[in-house]
Design a protein around this motif. Structure first.
Motif, mmCIF file in Angstrom:
data_model
loop_
_atom_site.group_PDB
_atom_site.id
_atom_site.type_symbol
_atom_site.label_atom_id
_atom_site.label_comp_id
_atom_site.label_asym_id
_atom_site.label_seq_id
_atom_site.Cartn_x
_atom_site.Cartn_y
_atom_site.Cartn_z
ATOM 1 N N MET A 1 0.847 -1.173 0.000
ATOM 2 C CA MET A 1 0.000 0.000 0.000
ATOM 3 C C MET A 1 0.893 1.236 0.000
ATOM 4 S SD MET A 1 -3.017 1.113 2.621
ATOM 5 C CE MET A 1 -2.281 2.285 3.723
ATOM 6 N N THR A 2 0.540 2.179 -0.852
ATOM 7 C CA THR A 2 1.240 3.461 -0.861
ATOM 8 C C THR A 2 0.215 4.586 -0.757
ATOM 9 O OG1 THR A 2 1.223 3.605 -3.278
ATOM 10 C CG2 THR A 2 3.163 2.609 -2.266
ATOM 11 N N GLU A 3 0.640 5.689 -0.191
ATOM 12 C CA GLU A 3 -0.231 6.845 -0.030
ATOM 13 C C GLU A 3 0.548 8.099 -0.388
ATOM 14 O OE1 GLU A 3 -2.335 9.124 3.686
ATOM 15 O OE2 GLU A 3 -2.393 6.945 3.698
ATOM 16 N N CYS A 4 -0.089 8.979 -1.146
ATOM 17 C CA CYS A 4 0.542 10.258 -1.448
ATOM 18 C C CYS A 4 -0.516 11.344 -1.470
ATOM 19 C CB CYS A 4 1.315 10.215 -2.769
ATOM 20 S SG CYS A 4 0.302 9.963 -4.223
ATOM 21 N N GLY A 5 -0.086 12.566 -1.354
ATOM 22 C CA GLY A 5 -1.007 13.689 -1.349
ATOM 23 C C GLY A 5 -0.650 14.698 -2.417
ATOM 24 N N TYR A 6 -1.671 15.302 -2.997
ATOM 25 C CA TYR A 6 -1.513 16.377 -3.958
ATOM 26 C C TYR A 6 -2.165 17.610 -3.348
ATOM 27 C CZ TYR A 6 -0.155 12.818 -7.340
ATOM 28 O OH TYR A 6 0.493 11.792 -7.995
ATOM 29 N N ASN A 7 -1.342 18.427 -2.706
ATOM 30 C CA ASN A 7 -1.857 19.610 -2.006
ATOM 31 C C ASN A 7 -2.337 20.674 -2.979
ATOM 32 O OD1 ASN A 7 -1.304 18.563 0.549
ATOM 33 N ND2 ASN A 7 0.803 19.302 0.474
ATOM 34 N N GLY A 8 -3.513 21.233 -2.680
ATOM 35 C CA GLY A 8 -4.042 22.340 -3.448
ATOM 36 C C GLY A 8 -4.594 21.997 -4.816
ATOM 37 N N VAL A 9 -4.804 20.712 -5.098
ATOM 38 C CA VAL A 9 -5.361 20.334 -6.402
ATOM 39 C C VAL A 9 -6.621 19.507 -6.216
ATOM 40 C CG1 VAL A 9 -3.129 20.404 -7.565
ATOM 41 C CG2 VAL A 9 -3.958 18.252 -6.667
ATOM 42 N N ASN A 10 -7.507 19.587 -7.197
ATOM 43 C CA ASN A 10 -8.740 18.807 -7.125
ATOM 44 C C ASN A 10 -8.503 17.388 -7.635
ATOM 45 O OD1 ASN A 10 -9.055 18.743 -10.003
ATOM 46 N ND2 ASN A 10 -10.102 20.709 -9.948
ATOM 47 N N ILE A 11 -9.525 16.592 -7.612
ATOM 48 C CA ILE A 11 -9.415 15.174 -7.958
ATOM 49 C C ILE A 11 -8.998 14.961 -9.422
ATOM 50 C CG2 ILE A 11 -11.835 14.742 -8.596
ATOM 51 C CD1 ILE A 11 -11.667 12.225 -6.797
ATOM 52 N N VAL A 12 -9.503 15.787 -10.321
ATOM 53 C CA VAL A 12 -9.163 15.667 -11.742
ATOM 54 C C VAL A 12 -7.698 16.010 -11.978
ATOM 55 C CG1 VAL A 12 -9.645 16.566 -14.057
ATOM 56 C CG2 VAL A 12 -11.535 16.092 -12.503
ATOM 57 N N GLU A 13 -7.218 17.055 -11.318
ATOM 58 C CA GLU A 13 -5.816 17.453 -11.453
ATOM 59 C C GLU A 13 -4.880 16.408 -10.843
ATOM 60 O OE1 GLU A 13 -6.395 22.298 -11.256
ATOM 61 O OE2 GLU A 13 -6.425 21.134 -9.402
ATOM 62 N N ALA A 14 -5.274 15.833 -9.715
ATOM 63 C CA ALA A 14 -4.459 14.795 -9.078
ATOM 64 C C ALA A 14 -4.392 13.548 -9.962
ATOM 65 C CB ALA A 14 -5.025 14.438 -7.706
ATOM 66 N N TYR A 15 -5.523 13.185 -10.560
ATOM 67 C CA TYR A 15 -5.567 12.036 -11.481
ATOM 68 C C TYR A 15 -4.599 12.259 -12.647
ATOM 69 C CZ TYR A 15 -7.486 8.709 -14.875
ATOM 70 O OH TYR A 15 -7.640 7.696 -15.798
ATOM 71 N N ALA A 16 -4.650 13.433 -13.255
ATOM 72 C CA ALA A 16 -3.771 13.740 -14.382
ATOM 73 C C ALA A 16 -2.296 13.709 -13.965
ATOM 74 C CB ALA A 16 -4.122 15.106 -14.970
ATOM 75 N N ALA A 17 -1.998 14.258 -12.805
ATOM 76 C CA ALA A 17 -0.622 14.269 -12.314
ATOM 77 C C ALA A 17 -0.125 12.854 -12.057
ATOM 78 C CB ALA A 17 -0.517 15.107 -11.046
ATOM 79 N N LEU A 18 -0.948 12.041 -11.419
ATOM 80 C CA LEU A 18 -0.554 10.664 -11.131
ATOM 81 C C LEU A 18 -0.352 9.889 -12.429
ATOM 82 C CD1 LEU A 18 -1.377 8.330 -8.429
ATOM 83 C CD2 LEU A 18 -2.203 7.574 -10.635
ATOM 84 N N ARG A 19 -1.283 10.020 -13.348
ATOM 85 C CA ARG A 19 -1.181 9.306 -14.623
ATOM 86 C C ARG A 19 0.066 9.736 -15.392
ATOM 87 N NH1 ARG A 19 -2.280 9.822 -19.949
ATOM 88 N NH2 ARG A 19 -3.005 7.942 -21.003
ATOM 89 N N ASN A 20 0.357 11.019 -15.415
ATOM 90 C CA ASN A 20 1.506 11.533 -16.161
ATOM 91 C C ASN A 20 2.843 11.173 -15.524
ATOM 92 O OD1 ASN A 20 -0.139 12.666 -18.110
ATOM 93 N ND2 ASN A 20 -0.256 14.624 -17.059
ATOM 94 N N ASN A 21 2.847 10.885 -14.218
ATOM 95 C CA ASN A 21 4.091 10.554 -13.527
ATOM 96 C C ASN A 21 4.455 9.071 -13.593
ATOM 97 O OD1 ASN A 21 4.772 13.158 -12.749
ATOM 98 N ND2 ASN A 21 3.493 13.050 -10.938
ATOM 99 N N TYR A 22 3.512 8.235 -14.003
ATOM 100 C CA TYR A 22 3.807 6.807 -14.098
ATOM 101 C C TYR A 22 4.565 6.501 -15.377
ATOM 102 C CZ TYR A 22 1.156 5.044 -10.125
ATOM 103 O OH TYR A 22 0.725 4.749 -8.874
ATOM 104 N N ILE A 23 5.402 5.498 -15.301
ATOM 105 C CA ILE A 23 6.123 5.043 -16.484
ATOM 106 C C ILE A 23 5.468 3.780 -17.020
ATOM 107 C CG2 ILE A 23 8.325 6.066 -15.786
ATOM 108 C CD1 ILE A 23 9.151 3.233 -14.830
ATOM 109 N N GLU A 24 5.789 3.417 -18.228
ATOM 110 C CA GLU A 24 5.220 2.224 -18.849
ATOM 111 C C GLU A 24 5.446 1.003 -17.956
ATOM 112 O OE1 GLU A 24 5.603 -0.279 -22.970
ATOM 113 O OE2 GLU A 24 6.083 1.849 -22.970
ATOM 114 N N GLY A 25 4.392 0.201 -17.807
ATOM 115 C CA GLY A 25 4.477 -1.000 -16.990
ATOM 116 C C GLY A 25 4.002 -0.809 -15.562
#
Length: 93
Positions: A1-25
């Motif tokens: 289990m991992t937990e992280c926070g995206y301060n000052g951003v809404n759910i859509v912005e956090a989703y985009a940030a998380l998706r963009n930070n992942y690498i293939e696989g």
């Protein structure tokens, strides 16, 4: 289990940030390009995973379940007044 926070951003912005930070696989690699707000959907994968379910609990919380042949990953986004918290849990078969 991992937990992280995206301060000052809404759910859509956090989703985009998380998706963009992942690498293939990695789990975020399989997420759809855009998050459909408040719409429960199931998406078939064209890669290693079998399907992805987007389940909205309420307007501030969405649970994403990625099903693989070897297990399941659950990513939960929860928006609050300070930003969005993301908890990822992996369940191997």
């Amino acid at each position: 289990m991992t937990e992280c926070g995206y301060n000052g951003v809404n759910i859509v912005e956090a989703y985009a940030a998380l998706r963009n930070n992942y690498i293939e696989g990695s789990d975020g690699f399989y997420l759809t390009e855009k998050l459909n707000v408040a719409k429960n959907i199931t998406v078939k994968c064209d890669r290693d995973c079998m399907e992805i379910k987007y389940l909205w609990i309420n307007k501030n919380k969405v649970k994403i379940i990625i099903e693989f042949s070897g297990g399941t990953t659950e990513i939960c986004f929860k928006e609050n007044k300070n930003g969005t918290k993301v908890i990822t849990k992996s369940y191997p078969d």
